[in-house]
Design an enzyme around this catalytic site. Structure first.
Site, PDB file in Angstrom:
ATOM      1  N   TYR A 159      29.642 -24.779 100.404  1.00  0.00           N
ATOM      2  CA  TYR A 159      30.702 -24.743  99.401  1.00  0.00           C
ATOM      3  C   TYR A 159      31.587 -23.508  99.587  1.00  0.00           C
ATOM      4  O   TYR A 159      32.762 -23.487  99.205  1.00  0.00           O
ATOM      5  CB  TYR A 159      30.107 -24.811  97.986  1.00  0.00           C
ATOM      6  CG  TYR A 159      30.928 -25.694  97.080  1.00  0.00           C
ATOM      7  CD1 TYR A 159      30.886 -27.074  97.203  1.00  0.00           C
ATOM      8  CD2 TYR A 159      31.763 -25.161  96.115  1.00  0.00           C
ATOM      9  CE1 TYR A 159      31.653 -27.887  96.391  1.00  0.00           C
ATOM     10  CE2 TYR A 159      32.533 -25.961  95.300  1.00  0.00           C
ATOM     11  CZ  TYR A 159      32.474 -27.323  95.442  1.00  0.00           C
ATOM     12  OH  TYR A 159      33.239 -28.119  94.635  1.00  0.00           O
ATOM     13  N   LYS A 166      36.078 -21.656  92.307  1.00  0.00           N
ATOM     14  CA  LYS A 166      35.613 -22.234  91.040  1.00  0.00           C
ATOM     15  C   LYS A 166      35.169 -21.129  90.071  1.00  0.00           C
ATOM     16  O   LYS A 166      35.345 -21.271  88.853  1.00  0.00           O
ATOM     17  CB  LYS A 166      34.461 -23.226  91.282  1.00  0.00           C
ATOM     18  CG  LYS A 166      34.893 -24.505  92.012  1.00  0.00           C
ATOM     19  CD  LYS A 166      36.024 -25.227  91.320  1.00  0.00           C
ATOM     20  CE  LYS A 166      36.289 -26.612  91.893  1.00  0.00           C
ATOM     21  NZ  LYS A 166      37.553 -27.195  91.399  1.00  0.00           N
TER      22      LYS A 166
HETATM   23  N1  LIG Z   1      34.122 -34.955  93.556  1.00  0.00           N
HETATM   24  C1  LIG Z   1      33.217 -34.079  93.206  1.00  0.00           C
HETATM   25  O1  LIG Z   1      32.042 -34.166  93.585  1.00  0.00           O
HETATM   26  C2  LIG Z   1      33.587 -32.956  92.281  1.00  0.00           C
HETATM   27  C3  LIG Z   1      32.565 -32.267  91.567  1.00  0.00           C
HETATM   28  C4  LIG Z   1      32.932 -31.229  90.733  1.00  0.00           C
HETATM   29  C5  LIG Z   1      34.253 -30.869  90.598  1.00  0.00           C
HETATM   30  N2  LIG Z   1      35.226 -31.552  91.304  1.00  0.00           N
HETATM   31  C6  LIG Z   1      36.621 -31.129  91.138  1.00  0.00           C
HETATM   32  O2  LIG Z   1      37.378 -32.192  90.615  1.00  0.00           O
HETATM   33  C7  LIG Z   1      38.745 -31.982  90.957  1.00  0.00           C
HETATM   34  C8  LIG Z   1      39.334 -33.273  91.482  1.00  0.00           C
HETATM   35  O3  LIG Z   1      38.763 -33.590  92.731  1.00  0.00           O
HETATM   36  P1  LIG Z   1      38.324 -35.071  93.127  1.00  0.00           P
HETATM   37  O4  LIG Z   1      36.902 -34.998  93.506  1.00  0.00           O
HETATM   38  O5  LIG Z   1      38.763 -36.032  92.109  1.00  0.00           O
HETATM   39  O6  LIG Z   1      39.086 -35.310  94.505  1.00  0.00           O
HETATM   40  P2  LIG Z   1      40.572 -35.862  94.807  1.00  0.00           P
HETATM   41  O7  LIG Z   1      40.763 -35.617  96.262  1.00  0.00           O
HETATM   42  O8  LIG Z   1      40.741 -37.225  94.336  1.00  0.00           O
HETATM   43  O9  LIG Z   1      41.503 -34.884  93.955  1.00  0.00           O
HETATM   44  C9  LIG Z   1      41.926 -33.620  94.410  1.00  0.00           C
HETATM   45  C10 LIG Z   1      43.396 -33.521  94.080  1.00  0.00           C
HETATM   46  O10 LIG Z   1      43.903 -32.217  94.399  1.00  0.00           O
HETATM   47  C11 LIG Z   1      45.249 -32.425  94.768  1.00  0.00           C
HETATM   48  N3  LIG Z   1      45.804 -31.271  95.475  1.00  0.00           N
HETATM   49  C12 LIG Z   1      45.304 -30.648  96.574  1.00  0.00           C
HETATM   50  N4  LIG Z   1      46.167 -29.681  96.976  1.00  0.00           N
HETATM   51  C13 LIG Z   1      47.201 -29.690  96.086  1.00  0.00           C
HETATM   52  C14 LIG Z   1      48.419 -28.965  95.975  1.00  0.00           C
HETATM   53  N5  LIG Z   1      48.753 -27.994  96.839  1.00  0.00           N
HETATM   54  N6  LIG Z   1      49.258 -29.254  94.940  1.00  0.00           N
HETATM   55  C15 LIG Z   1      48.966 -30.231  94.061  1.00  0.00           C
HETATM   56  N7  LIG Z   1      47.846 -30.976  94.113  1.00  0.00           N
HETATM   57  C16 LIG Z   1      46.972 -30.702  95.122  1.00  0.00           C
HETATM   58  C17 LIG Z   1      45.185 -33.677  95.654  1.00  0.00           C
HETATM   59  O11 LIG Z   1      46.457 -34.255  95.796  1.00  0.00           O
HETATM   60  C18 LIG Z   1      44.239 -34.538  94.862  1.00  0.00           C
HETATM   61  O12 LIG Z   1      44.958 -35.354  93.963  1.00  0.00           O
HETATM   62  C19 LIG Z   1      38.770 -30.812  91.932  1.00  0.00           C
HETATM   63  O13 LIG Z   1      39.068 -29.615  91.241  1.00  0.00           O
HETATM   64  C20 LIG Z   1      37.331 -30.783  92.434  1.00  0.00           C
HETATM   65  O14 LIG Z   1      36.947 -29.519  92.920  1.00  0.00           O
HETATM   66  C21 LIG Z   1      34.924 -32.587  92.118  1.00  0.00           C
END
Ligand SMILES: NC(=O)c1ccc[n+]([C@@H]2O[C@H](COP(=O)([O-])OP(=O)(O)OC[C@H]3O[C@@H](n4cnc5c(N)ncnc54)[C@H](O)[C@@H]3O)[C@@H](O)[C@H]2O)c1
Length: 260
Positions: A159, A166
């Site tokens: 990570y 985070k």
């Molecule tokens: N999927 C998991 O296991 C998980 C677990 C805990 C937290 N999260 C968090 O949830 C959030 C959403 O992630 P997700 O898993 O839905 O994946 P996802 O890839 O669907 O979403 C990530 C988003 O970030 C956007 N992004 C990246 N760079 C960017 C920029 N420069 N400007 C604007 N937007 C930007 C992407 O376009 C995308 O829509 C993130 O913060 C991720 O760290 C995810």
């Protein structure tokens, strides 16, 4: 289906990339509750996908391109919201990014550029979004959520720099909650367990992480994206009016279990 009536309220949700995105699950819940939506998207390629998805929604959302590293695009999102919605009740920060090479190699080898990029997109951006959102929320207050992960608090292999981002994001949530509380703007985080999304697949060993989580979590399973959406709806709605500066774990209890 959990139903709550939030008709007449406006939300901006950052982070829809496709139908698997956590942000999309929150969008669906808000939409079912009658909330009017603005959906900024990253680049025109994703824009096509988001436009297609948006056709499933009962009310046409505001669709606008936004890379959070581009100040003029961030500003333009809130100008559109001011013009077309007038005010804002909710904001969702569901965005994160780090170079793939920084999510599998040695943490000590993270480049300066890679570190700063991950911090800018995944943590600092919340401050810029709130800089523009706050004046639109100031009359009635508002509710803000940011998506985080347990690697802010505990060491999770691979990570790396995203753990640093985070940790910064969770601090920003608390600091903003303190600063904006007098204006009745609540700011919370959801710490989700692993969900199979585009971003998650960029983390080295993600599949193994999913298996280990299901085995060790209190509920003996992984969470669903729908469960994160429900928690999002709760934190964004008046149902959670007494809650701010909090990190709500939606991880089937995994974070409480000794990792031995
Ligand atoms: N999927 C998991 O296991 C998980 C677990 C805990 C937290 N999260 C968090 O949830 C959030 C959403 O992630 P997700 O898993 O839905 O994946 P996802 O890839 O669907 O979403 C990530 C988003 O970030 C956007 N992004 C990246 N760079 C960017 C920029 N420069 N400007 C604007 N937007 C930007 C992407 O376009 C995308 O829509 C993130 O913060 C991720 O760290 C995810």
């Amino acid at each position: 289906m959990i139903s709550i009536d939030l008709a007449g309220q406006n939300a901006v949700v950052f982070g829809v990339a496709n139908k698997n995105s956590i942000a999309w699950s929150i969008v669906q819940k808000l939409s079912e509750a009658g909330v009017r939506l603005a959906l900024p998207y990253l680049g025109e390629k994703l824009g096509d996908r988001v436009r297609k998805l948006a056709q499933e929604l009962p009310q046409e959302p505001i669709l606008v391109e936004c890379d959070v590293t581009k100040e003029e695009q961030v500003e333009a999102v809130f100008e559109r919201i001011a013009q077309e919605m007038g005010s804002l009740d909710m904001l969702v920060h569901s965005i994160a990014f780090a170079n793939r090479s920084d999510l599998e190699g040695h943490f000590k080898d993270t480049s300066r550029d890679g570190y700063l990029l991950a911090m800018e997109i995944s943590a600092f951006s919340l401050l810029r979004l709130m800089h523009y959102a706050e004046p639109l929320m100031s009359e009635n207050g508002g509710s803000v959520i940011a998506l985080t992960y347990m690697a802010s608090q505990r060491t999770v292999g691979n990570y790396n720099v995203m753990g640093s981002a985070k940790a910064a994001l969770e601090h920003a949530v608390r600091q903003l909650a303190f600063e904006l509380g007098p204006k009745n703007i609540r700011v919370n985080a959801i710490s989700a367990g692993p969900v199979n999304t585009l971003s998650a697949r960029g983390i080295g060993g993600f599949k193994t992480m999913l298996e280990a989580n299901a085995e060790r979590a209190c509920l003996k399973r992984n969470i669903t994206v729908d469960e994160v959406g429900n928690a999002g709806l709760f934190l964004l709605s008046p149902m959670s009016s007494g809650i701010t500066a909090e990190t709500l774990y939606v991880d089937a209890g995994f974070n409480t279990v000794q990792l031995s």
